[in-house]
Scaffold this active site. Structure first.
Site, PDB file in Angstrom:
ATOM      1  N   ASP A  97       0.847  -1.198   0.000  1.00 46.77           N
ATOM      2  CA  ASP A  97       0.000   0.000   0.000  1.00 46.77           C
ATOM      3  C   ASP A  97       0.881   1.247   0.000  1.00 46.77           C
ATOM      4  OD1 ASP A  97      -2.392  -1.448  -0.020  1.00 46.77           O
ATOM      5  OD2 ASP A  97      -2.281  -1.756   2.145  1.00 46.77           O
ATOM      6  N   LYS A 140       0.675  -7.850  -2.895  1.00 44.86           N
ATOM      7  CA  LYS A 140      -0.648  -7.384  -3.329  1.00 44.86           C
ATOM      8  C   LYS A 140      -0.527  -5.946  -3.818  1.00 44.86           C
ATOM      9  CE  LYS A 140      -4.140  -6.095  -0.363  1.00 44.86           C
ATOM     10  NZ  LYS A 140      -4.848  -4.881  -0.814  1.00 44.86           N
ATOM     11  N   ASP A 182      -5.431  -6.516  -6.618  1.00 41.53           N
ATOM     12  CA  ASP A 182      -6.646  -6.362  -5.800  1.00 41.53           C
ATOM     13  C   ASP A 182      -7.437  -5.150  -6.294  1.00 41.53           C
ATOM     14  OD1 ASP A 182      -8.478  -6.278  -3.700  1.00 41.53           O
ATOM     15  OD2 ASP A 182      -7.040  -5.443  -2.268  1.00 41.53           O
ATOM     16  N   LEU A 183      -8.226  -5.356  -7.366  1.00 39.58           N
ATOM     17  CA  LEU A 183      -8.987  -4.236  -7.950  1.00 39.58           C
ATOM     18  C   LEU A 183     -10.490  -4.380  -7.738  1.00 39.58           C
ATOM     19  CD1 LEU A 183      -7.021  -3.665 -11.294  1.00 39.58           C
ATOM     20  CD2 LEU A 183      -6.697  -2.548  -9.087  1.00 39.58           C
ATOM     21  N   LYS A 184     -10.924  -5.518  -7.235  1.00 44.41           N
ATOM     22  CA  LYS A 184     -12.333  -5.736  -6.832  1.00 44.41           C
ATOM     23  C   LYS A 184     -13.321  -5.284  -7.902  1.00 44.41           C
ATOM     24  CE  LYS A 184     -11.383  -5.144  -1.862  1.00 44.41           C
ATOM     25  NZ  LYS A 184     -10.046  -4.575  -1.840  1.00 44.41           N
ATOM     26  N   LEU A 185     -13.283  -5.925  -9.064  1.00 40.57           N
ATOM     27  CA  LEU A 185     -14.166  -5.509 -10.158  1.00 40.57           C
ATOM     28  C   LEU A 185     -15.636  -5.785  -9.842  1.00 40.57           C
ATOM     29  CD1 LEU A 185     -11.334  -5.609 -11.535  1.00 40.57           C
ATOM     30  CD2 LEU A 185     -12.506  -6.248 -13.621  1.00 40.57           C
ATOM     31  N   ASP A 212     -19.132  -4.823 -12.241  1.00 36.59           N
ATOM     32  CA  ASP A 212     -19.793  -4.108 -13.337  1.00 36.59           C
ATOM     33  C   ASP A 212     -20.646  -5.139 -14.074  1.00 36.59           C
ATOM     34  OD1 ASP A 212     -20.389  -2.279 -15.487  1.00 36.59           O
ATOM     35  OD2 ASP A 212     -18.520  -1.235 -15.070  1.00 36.59           O
ATOM     36  N   PRO A 224     -21.600  -8.099 -16.658  1.00 34.78           N
ATOM     37  CA  PRO A 224     -20.741  -9.237 -17.024  1.00 34.78           C
ATOM     38  C   PRO A 224     -19.858  -8.981 -18.236  1.00 34.78           C
ATOM     39  CG  PRO A 224     -22.916 -10.030 -16.396  1.00 34.78           C
ATOM     40  CD  PRO A 224     -23.010  -8.523 -16.391  1.00 34.78           C
ATOM     41  N   THR A 282     -18.595  -6.197 -19.479  1.00 35.52           N
ATOM     42  CA  THR A 282     -17.493  -5.275 -19.173  1.00 35.52           C
ATOM     43  C   THR A 282     -16.429  -5.958 -18.315  1.00 35.52           C
ATOM     44  OG1 THR A 282     -19.031  -3.426 -19.295  1.00 35.52           O
ATOM     45  CG2 THR A 282     -16.969  -3.028 -18.110  1.00 35.52           C
ATOM     46  N   THR A 323     -15.106  -6.155   5.136  1.00 34.52           N
ATOM     47  CA  THR A 323     -15.095  -6.183   6.610  1.00 34.52           C
ATOM     48  C   THR A 323     -15.395  -4.800   7.187  1.00 34.52           C
ATOM     49  OG1 THR A 323     -12.692  -6.054   6.467  1.00 34.52           O
ATOM     50  CG2 THR A 323     -13.622  -8.205   6.951  1.00 34.52           C
ATOM     51  N   GLN A 335      -7.459  -1.537  12.024  1.00 31.12           N
ATOM     52  CA  GLN A 335      -8.075  -2.861  11.967  1.00 31.12           C
ATOM     53  C   GLN A 335      -8.688  -3.174  13.336  1.00 31.12           C
ATOM     54  OE1 GLN A 335      -8.475  -4.574   9.335  1.00 31.12           O
ATOM     55  NE2 GLN A 335      -6.706  -4.495   7.961  1.00 31.12           N
ATOM     56  N   GLY A 371      -0.052  -6.071   5.738  1.00 31.58           N
ATOM     57  CA  GLY A 371       0.468  -4.790   5.285  1.00 31.58           C
ATOM     58  C   GLY A 371       1.416  -4.188   6.298  1.00 31.58           C
ATOM     59  N   ARG A 372       0.881  -3.277   7.113  1.00 32.44           N
ATOM     60  CA  ARG A 372       1.735  -2.487   7.998  1.00 32.44           C
ATOM     61  C   ARG A 372       2.656  -3.258   8.943  1.00 32.44           C
ATOM     62  NH1 ARG A 372      -3.404   1.117   9.103  1.00 32.44           N
ATOM     63  NH2 ARG A 372      -4.242  -0.896   8.473  1.00 32.44           N
TER      64      ARG A 372
HETATM   65  O1  C5P Z   1      -1.783  -2.792   6.871  1.00 30.24           O
HETATM   66  P1  C5P Z   1      -2.742  -3.932   6.971  1.00 30.24           P
HETATM   67  O2  C5P Z   1      -2.107  -5.235   7.421  1.00 30.24           O
HETATM   68  O3  C5P Z   1      -3.978  -3.577   7.790  1.00 30.24           O
HETATM   69  O4  C5P Z   1      -3.221  -4.173   5.456  1.00 30.24           O
HETATM   70  C1  C5P Z   1      -4.243  -5.047   5.129  1.00 30.24           C
HETATM   71  C2  C5P Z   1      -4.502  -4.997   3.654  1.00 30.24           C
HETATM   72  O5  C5P Z   1      -5.626  -5.800   3.347  1.00 30.24           O
HETATM   73  C3  C5P Z   1      -4.816  -3.597   3.099  1.00 30.24           C
HETATM   74  O6  C5P Z   1      -4.325  -3.536   1.765  1.00 30.24           O
HETATM   75  C4  C5P Z   1      -6.326  -3.564   3.103  1.00 30.24           C
HETATM   76  O7  C5P Z   1      -6.853  -2.699   2.128  1.00 30.24           O
HETATM   77  C5  C5P Z   1      -6.663  -5.003   2.765  1.00 30.24           C
HETATM   78  N1  C5P Z   1      -7.991  -5.443   3.190  1.00 30.24           N
HETATM   79  C6  C5P Z   1      -8.420  -5.392   4.500  1.00 30.24           C
HETATM   80  N2  C5P Z   1      -9.669  -5.814   4.827  1.00 30.24           N
HETATM   81  C7  C5P Z   1     -10.496  -6.285   3.873  1.00 30.24           C
HETATM   82  C8  C5P Z   1     -10.073  -6.344   2.553  1.00 30.24           C
HETATM   83  C9  C5P Z   1      -8.789  -5.913   2.233  1.00 30.24           C
HETATM   84  O8  C5P Z   1      -7.672  -5.001   5.377  1.00 30.24           O
HETATM   85  N3  C5P Z   1     -11.674  -6.735   4.200  1.00 30.24           N
END
Ligand code: C5P
Length: 233
Positions: free
Chosen positions: A10, A32, A59-62, A64, A66, A68, A120, A191, A211-212
């Site tokens: 990210d 990702k 991770d673009l979560k399409l 629209d 079908p 497209t 979530t 989170q 991520g972090r």
């Molecule tokens: O930094 P962190 O560990 O919280 O990153 C989690 C990653 O997962 C981020 O890219 C976030 O957008 C993604 N994500 C999430 N919860 C979801 C779907 C995706 O945290 N339900």
């Protein structure tokens, strides 16, 4: 299938991303790439990271119509990514069209296609009041996962706390990709429903998205190795 750790890159731009990836001199992590980086840098960022030897979850979560989504997926498949996703709310027809687009566009093996059930960030209260879905969040997640399976998808993104119900609904071979991973000694950030890598493994996650805890660590390669040791072994 082996369990895999996916690092959420990210970052805002190419420079930050490449500086981060340069820290991994041994094993090249599965990464990702989300909307922020993709929309900022375009498809070349995917090609560049792939050329460095990383597996990629785009991770673009399409979501629209079908036709497209089918055409868009053909183009994404040509980028040679390993995993990508759609919203299950787009219907079984849309998910099937997405899968077919990936299969048509892939030069070699089609990427894994997974579905987002309910984000979530969506509470049960808001889902019921704003989306007019009367069912519980658990029943909705299980139902959307079954729809994804019917469309021939490989799994869903979900909370680690939902892995058990997804596996019950769709079987153990249906993949779960779970974010929200933290260590008790780390910062939870934004989170809320968090789980350690060990616990995610015990709950049956196939892929964790981290991520972090890795991107903000003083030594990301060491942090990554710790997560892999706890989740994959
Ligand atoms: O930094 P962190 O560990 O919280 O990153 C989690 C990653 O997962 C981020 O890219 C976030 O957008 C993604 N994500 C999430 N919860 C979801 C779907 C995706 O945290 N339900």
């Amino acid at each position: 299938m082996n369990r895999e750790v996916i690092i959420a890159c990210d970052f805002q731009n190419r420079e930050e991303t490449m500086a981060f990836l340069a820290r991994f001199t041994e094993r090249k992590p599965f990464v990702k790439i989300g909307m922020e980086l993709f929309y900022g840098e375009g498809p070349d960022i995917v090609r560049e990271i792939r050329a460095r030897g990383h597996q990629i979850f785009l991770d673009l979560k399409l979501h629209d119509i079908p036709n497209t989504v089918n055409k868009a997926m053909r183009n994404l498949a040509r980028l040679g990514v390993d995993m990508t996703n759609v919203h299950a709310a787009g219907t079984v027809d849309m998910m099937r069209a997405a899968r077919e687009g990936l299969e048509d566009g892939a030069q070699d093996k089609a990427p894994l296609l997974i579905a987002v059930t309910q984000l979530t960030s969506t509470s049960e209260q808001r889902m019921q009041r704003e989306l007019l879905i009367a069912a519980s969040i658990e029943d909705t997640v299980a139902h959307y996962a079954r729809n994804a399976q019917e469309a021939g998808l490989s799994g869903v993104v979900c909370s680690p706390l939902e892995v058990e119900l997804v596996k019950r609904a769709c079987g153990t071979g249906f993949y779960t990709v779970t974010p929200g991973i933290r260590y008790p000694d780390g910062d939870a950030g934004d989170q809320s429903r968090i789980t350690t890598p060990q616990r995610a493994r015990e709950m049956g996650s196939d892929f964790i998205v981290v991520g972090r805890p890795i991107t903000q660590a003083s030594d990301p390669a060491v942090a990554y190795a710790r997560v892999c040791a706890d989740f994959c072994n």
